[in-house]
Write an enzyme that holds these catalytic residues in place. Structure first.
Site, PDB file in Angstrom:
ATOM      1  N   GLY A 262      32.747  69.395  18.489  1.00 47.03           N
ATOM      2  CA  GLY A 262      33.557  68.348  17.849  1.00 47.03           C
ATOM      3  C   GLY A 262      34.876  68.877  17.294  1.00 47.03           C
ATOM      4  O   GLY A 262      35.950  68.319  17.544  1.00 47.03           O
ATOM      5  N   ARG A 263      34.820  69.989  16.545  1.00 45.45           N
ATOM      6  CA  ARG A 263      36.045  70.491  15.903  1.00 45.45           C
ATOM      7  C   ARG A 263      36.922  71.283  16.868  1.00 45.45           C
ATOM      8  O   ARG A 263      37.944  71.831  16.468  1.00 45.45           O
ATOM      9  CB  ARG A 263      35.695  71.290  14.648  1.00 45.45           C
ATOM     10  CG  ARG A 263      34.694  72.402  14.860  1.00 45.45           C
ATOM     11  CD  ARG A 263      34.129  72.906  13.539  1.00 45.45           C
ATOM     12  NE  ARG A 263      33.014  73.820  13.735  1.00 45.45           N
ATOM     13  CZ  ARG A 263      31.750  73.463  13.888  1.00 45.45           C
ATOM     14  NH1 ARG A 263      31.435  72.174  13.871  1.00 45.45           N
ATOM     15  NH2 ARG A 263      30.798  74.354  14.042  1.00 45.45           N
TER      16      ARG A 263
ATOM     17  N   HIS B 120      54.999  73.734  -7.082  1.00 45.08           N
ATOM     18  CA  HIS B 120      55.109  73.060  -8.378  1.00 45.08           C
ATOM     19  C   HIS B 120      53.779  72.457  -8.804  1.00 45.08           C
ATOM     20  O   HIS B 120      53.735  71.565  -9.647  1.00 45.08           O
ATOM     21  CB  HIS B 120      56.201  71.992  -8.307  1.00 45.08           C
ATOM     22  CG  HIS B 120      57.548  72.603  -8.052  1.00 45.08           C
ATOM     23  ND1 HIS B 120      58.335  73.090  -9.060  1.00 45.08           N
ATOM     24  CD2 HIS B 120      58.194  72.883  -6.890  1.00 45.08           C
ATOM     25  CE1 HIS B 120      59.441  73.610  -8.528  1.00 45.08           C
ATOM     26  NE2 HIS B 120      59.367  73.496  -7.210  1.00 45.08           N
TER      27      HIS B 120
ATOM     28  N   GLU C  76      29.435  56.483  10.195  1.00 49.73           N
ATOM     29  CA  GLU C  76      30.754  56.026   9.733  1.00 49.73           C
ATOM     30  C   GLU C  76      31.526  55.368  10.880  1.00 49.73           C
ATOM     31  O   GLU C  76      32.102  54.283  10.740  1.00 49.73           O
ATOM     32  CB  GLU C  76      31.592  57.205   9.211  1.00 49.73           C
ATOM     33  CG  GLU C  76      31.101  57.825   7.930  1.00 49.73           C
ATOM     34  CD  GLU C  76      30.099  58.952   8.139  1.00 49.73           C
ATOM     35  OE1 GLU C  76      29.435  58.978   9.207  1.00 49.73           O
ATOM     36  OE2 GLU C  76      29.958  59.796   7.237  1.00 49.73           O
TER      37      GLU C  76
ATOM     38  N   LYS D 266      23.042  63.376   5.392  1.00 46.98           N
ATOM     39  CA  LYS D 266      22.902  62.185   6.248  1.00 46.98           C
ATOM     40  C   LYS D 266      21.489  61.633   6.133  1.00 46.98           C
ATOM     41  O   LYS D 266      21.282  60.421   6.025  1.00 46.98           O
ATOM     42  CB  LYS D 266      23.163  62.540   7.720  1.00 46.98           C
ATOM     43  CG  LYS D 266      24.588  62.827   8.078  1.00 46.98           C
ATOM     44  CD  LYS D 266      24.681  62.972   9.601  1.00 46.98           C
ATOM     45  CE  LYS D 266      25.910  63.723  10.024  1.00 46.98           C
ATOM     46  NZ  LYS D 266      25.918  64.076  11.432  1.00 46.98           N
TER      47      LYS D 266
ATOM     48  N   LYS E 214      31.805  61.974  19.720  1.00 47.58           N
ATOM     49  CA  LYS E 214      31.115  62.796  20.714  1.00 47.58           C
ATOM     50  C   LYS E 214      29.709  62.242  20.960  1.00 47.58           C
ATOM     51  O   LYS E 214      29.298  62.025  22.081  1.00 47.58           O
ATOM     52  CB  LYS E 214      31.060  64.244  20.230  1.00 47.58           C
ATOM     53  CG  LYS E 214      30.343  65.164  21.186  1.00 47.58           C
ATOM     54  CD  LYS E 214      30.398  66.604  20.726  1.00 47.58           C
ATOM     55  CE  LYS E 214      29.461  67.436  21.589  1.00 47.58           C
ATOM     56  NZ  LYS E 214      29.459  68.848  21.263  1.00 47.58           N
TER      57      LYS E 214
ATOM     58  N   GLU F 246      33.326  74.421   8.611  1.00 44.46           N
ATOM     59  CA  GLU F 246      32.155  73.928   9.341  1.00 44.46           C
ATOM     60  C   GLU F 246      31.687  74.994  10.344  1.00 44.46           C
ATOM     61  O   GLU F 246      30.504  75.087  10.650  1.00 44.46           O
ATOM     62  CB  GLU F 246      32.482  72.611  10.064  1.00 44.46           C
ATOM     63  CG  GLU F 246      31.254  71.750  10.298  1.00 44.46           C
ATOM     64  CD  GLU F 246      31.564  70.341  10.797  1.00 44.46           C
ATOM     65  OE1 GLU F 246      32.030  70.203  11.938  1.00 44.46           O
ATOM     66  OE2 GLU F 246      31.322  69.380  10.059  1.00 44.46           O
TER      67      GLU F 246
HETATM   68  O1  F6P Z   1      30.359  66.297  10.238  1.00 39.01           O
HETATM   69  C1  F6P Z   1      29.471  66.597  11.258  1.00 39.01           C
HETATM   70  C2  F6P Z   1      29.999  66.231  12.582  1.00 39.01           C
HETATM   71  O2  F6P Z   1      28.937  66.354  13.441  1.00 39.01           O
HETATM   72  C3  F6P Z   1      31.203  67.057  13.027  1.00 39.01           C
HETATM   73  O3  F6P Z   1      30.854  68.288  13.535  1.00 39.01           O
HETATM   74  C4  F6P Z   1      31.827  66.153  14.036  1.00 39.01           C
HETATM   75  O4  F6P Z   1      33.134  66.554  14.329  1.00 39.01           O
HETATM   76  C5  F6P Z   1      31.726  64.840  13.304  1.00 39.01           C
HETATM   77  O5  F6P Z   1      30.467  64.891  12.655  1.00 39.01           O
HETATM   78  C6  F6P Z   1      31.837  63.617  14.168  1.00 39.01           C
HETATM   79  O6  F6P Z   1      30.872  63.571  15.182  1.00 39.01           O
HETATM   80  P1  F6P Z   1      30.970  62.581  16.412  1.00 39.01           P
HETATM   81  O7  F6P Z   1      32.206  62.922  17.171  1.00 39.01           O
HETATM   82  O8  F6P Z   1      29.728  62.812  17.209  1.00 39.01           O
HETATM   83  O9  F6P Z   1      31.043  61.181  15.866  1.00 39.01           O
END
Ligand code: F6P
Length: 544
Positions: free
Chosen positions: A265-266, A382, A210, A510, A204, A351
């Site tokens: 995002g979620r 189990h 990452e 972060k 987003k 979240e």
């Molecule tokens: O973990 C925090 C967060 O901001 C989430 O809310 C989001 O889904 C994820 O990181 C990834 O964010 P982006 O889509 O901006 O890379």
């Protein structure tokens, strides 16, 4: 005390709790032949049974009074009409517009026009990839899609492509890389041919560490394995709200699928973030997924609170968490294809509702979101069900199962569902001392052993259980199921007066990682932190 915990509706529920705590839920069925009909709801081909919850008609009336007191109907209207309910980021949360069949006006603009334009862009691209018109640099069709994203840009698409595997193309295999741990990228790329691989960089913000690190490494791999700079456009596309950052990364904006800051995002799998889903199952099935979610949206928007499934599930969760002391919630899908559903709901619920400050910036004095976790049945039986049945923790559970299997082999599905139904019954009724004694008396154990075993064989029961059954896990049903949970989370947030659409809590880690990273680049010992953090860094430096 906050106004919520001093309010008349809250205090009425508190006063009602001791009477329910004394009730044996199993006995409530003996007192009321229609309990199942009274405490279950059907919507389309979906049944939601909450009759095994420790509730009575009075509990539901009091919970509905709490919902009305908190302005539930008004807040639902605000959600659908694009009010800026994400008040700490000053924006709407309009994921419902992504699956709307009606125009949705936002500041004088019908946003469904741009949503439909992106869907059209996705449809054209998806068709070209699926029918082989868009080939890789060597002229061969694309066979593998690697989605690089994390959190909401990974969990939703990954969960859905797994859940809808039977609807997937046999020619296109989706892969998901989210972790900054290079092992995941390495293991994924090991299997792939760059000439037939398409990378989707999904973020987003397009600033997530990452995702950008994995995207840069994927590009280096592509170039090192035979791809050329001029081939990047055929093999890398982006999904983002941040056009400038996508261009800076080197992806042509023509290869960017857009979405907007009013999609959290979620809550984004319905947007272009769903591109790996559309590529895998085809655009018609992706649209069926949206339609299923839209059906649940209309139900949520238009149904009176007492017949409204997301409202009832949200209110029952409030009852469990705030009045029965539940701190942990298990998601137990009796469907192997839903194996990523607990992980997906973890982000959605934790979240969204893991908050300790209300919408007005005040500290709260009541519990909010629980720990969400789970595994598909029967594997969980189990592993961890022992703790559910006889442990000391207070845990609630949702059982989720299809009536029809995608792969009806022998009587497997009957065995699966027999276990599912039996577990809901065992968690509710448990087994009391009289029943244990009777059972032991019919065996051949010496009396001394019988007496010894009695306390160990007692199951207290009365665990709060909801069961969701549906005809079959097809795209529309999955859309309904996901939207049901999205709205349940929203209902809880309305009662708690918190903002479920921000996530400030992920920032601190972060920021600190950003400070530590440069210290790992050299060999001098760390000394500027607490002694534990210094010790960890220095041990790492010694052994790296
Ligand atoms: O973990 C925090 C967060 O901001 C989430 O809310 C989001 O889904 C994820 O990181 C990834 O964010 P982006 O889509 O901006 O890379």
């Amino acid at each position: 005390m906050t106004s919520l915990t001093q309010s008349s509706a809250w205090l009425a529920l508190k006063a009602h709790q001791p009477a329910i705590a004394k009730q044996v839920v199993c006995d409530l069925f003996k007192q009321d032949a229609h309990r199942f009909e009274r405490f279950s709801l059907i919507f389309g081909d979906m049944l939601v049974d909450f009759s095994k919850q420790p509730i009575t008609g009075e509990t539901i009336s009091l919970l509905l009074a709490l919902a009305r007191q908190q302005g539930m109907e008004n807040r639902i209207t605000q959600l659908f009409h694009g009010a800026r309910i994400n008040n700490t980021e000053d924006r709407p949360a309009l994921h419902t517009a992504l699956r709307s069949k009606e125009p949705v006006m936002l500041e004088g603009e019908d946003v469904t026009l741009k949503i439909n334009a992106v869907l059209e862009h996705m449809a054209i691209f998806t068709d070209k990839i699926r029918n082989g018109d868009h080939t890789g640099y060597s002229g061969k069709p694309i066979t593998d899609i690697v989605n690089i994203g994390i959190g909401g840009s990974d969990l939703g698409p990954c969960m859905v492509t797994e859940a809808l595997k039977p609807y997937g193309s046999s020619r296109l295999k989706p892969h998901f890389v989210s972790n900054i741990d290079g092992t995941q990228l390495y293991e994924t790329l090991q299997l792939l041919d760059p000439a037939t691989t398409l990378f989707i960089i999904a973020s987003k913000t397009f600033t997530t560490q990452e995702t950008l690190a994995n995207a840069h490494s994927a590009r280096s791999w592509f170039l090192a394995q035979g791809g050329r700079e001029q081939d990047i456009a055929r093999h890398f596309v982006a999904v983002s709200t941040n056009r400038a950052a996508v261009e800076k990364f080197g992806i042509d904006p023509g290869n960017m699928f857009e979405f907007w800051d009013w999609v959290g995002g979620r809550y984004s799998l319905w947007s272009a973030i769903g591109l790996p889903i559309a590529l895998t199952i085809g655009m018609n099935h992706f649209r069926a997924l949206l339609d299923g979610a839209n059906a649940m949206d209309r139900h949520f928007h238009n149904t009176p609170l007492e017949k409204n499934i997301p409202v009832m599930l949200g209110l029952i969760a409030i009852w469990q968490i705030n009045f029965l002391g539940i701190t942990s919630h298990a998601i137990l899908p009796y469907d192997q294809y839903l194996h990523r559903f607990p992980a997906y709901l973890q982000q959605l619920e934790m979240e969204s509702n893991g908050k300790r400050i209300d919408r007005d910036g005040k500290a709260i004095d009541y519990a909010t979101g629980t720990v969400v976790w789970g595994e598909p049945g029967t594997n969980g039986q189990h592993a961890f069900y022992q703790l559910l049945h006889q442990g000391t923790a207070s845990i609630s559970a949702d059982f989720i199962a299809p009536c029809q299997s995608q792969h009806p082999i022998g009587n497997h599905h009957q065995l699966l569902l027999a276990n599912c139904f039996a577990q809901t019954q065992a968690l509710m009724c448990g087994k009391n001392e009289r029943e244990v004694r009777l059972e032991l008396e019919t065996g051949n154990l010496p009396i001394k052993w019988q007496e010894k075993l009695i306390p160990h064989k007692i199951h207290p029961g009365n665990h709060p259980v909801t069961t969701i059954l549906f005809r079959k896990l097809d795209p529309a049903m999955l859309g309904m199921l996901i939207a049901l949970y999205e709205h349940k989370v929203f209902v809880q947030s309305v009662i708690w007066n918190i903002n479920p659409f921000d996530q400030w809590g992920v920032e601190l880690g972060k920021q600190l990682a950003g400070k530590i990273l440069p210290e790992l680049a050299h060999d001098q010992p760390a000394a500027s932190h607490d002694s534990s953090t210094n010790g960890l860094i220095n041990f790492y430096k010694q052994y790296r």
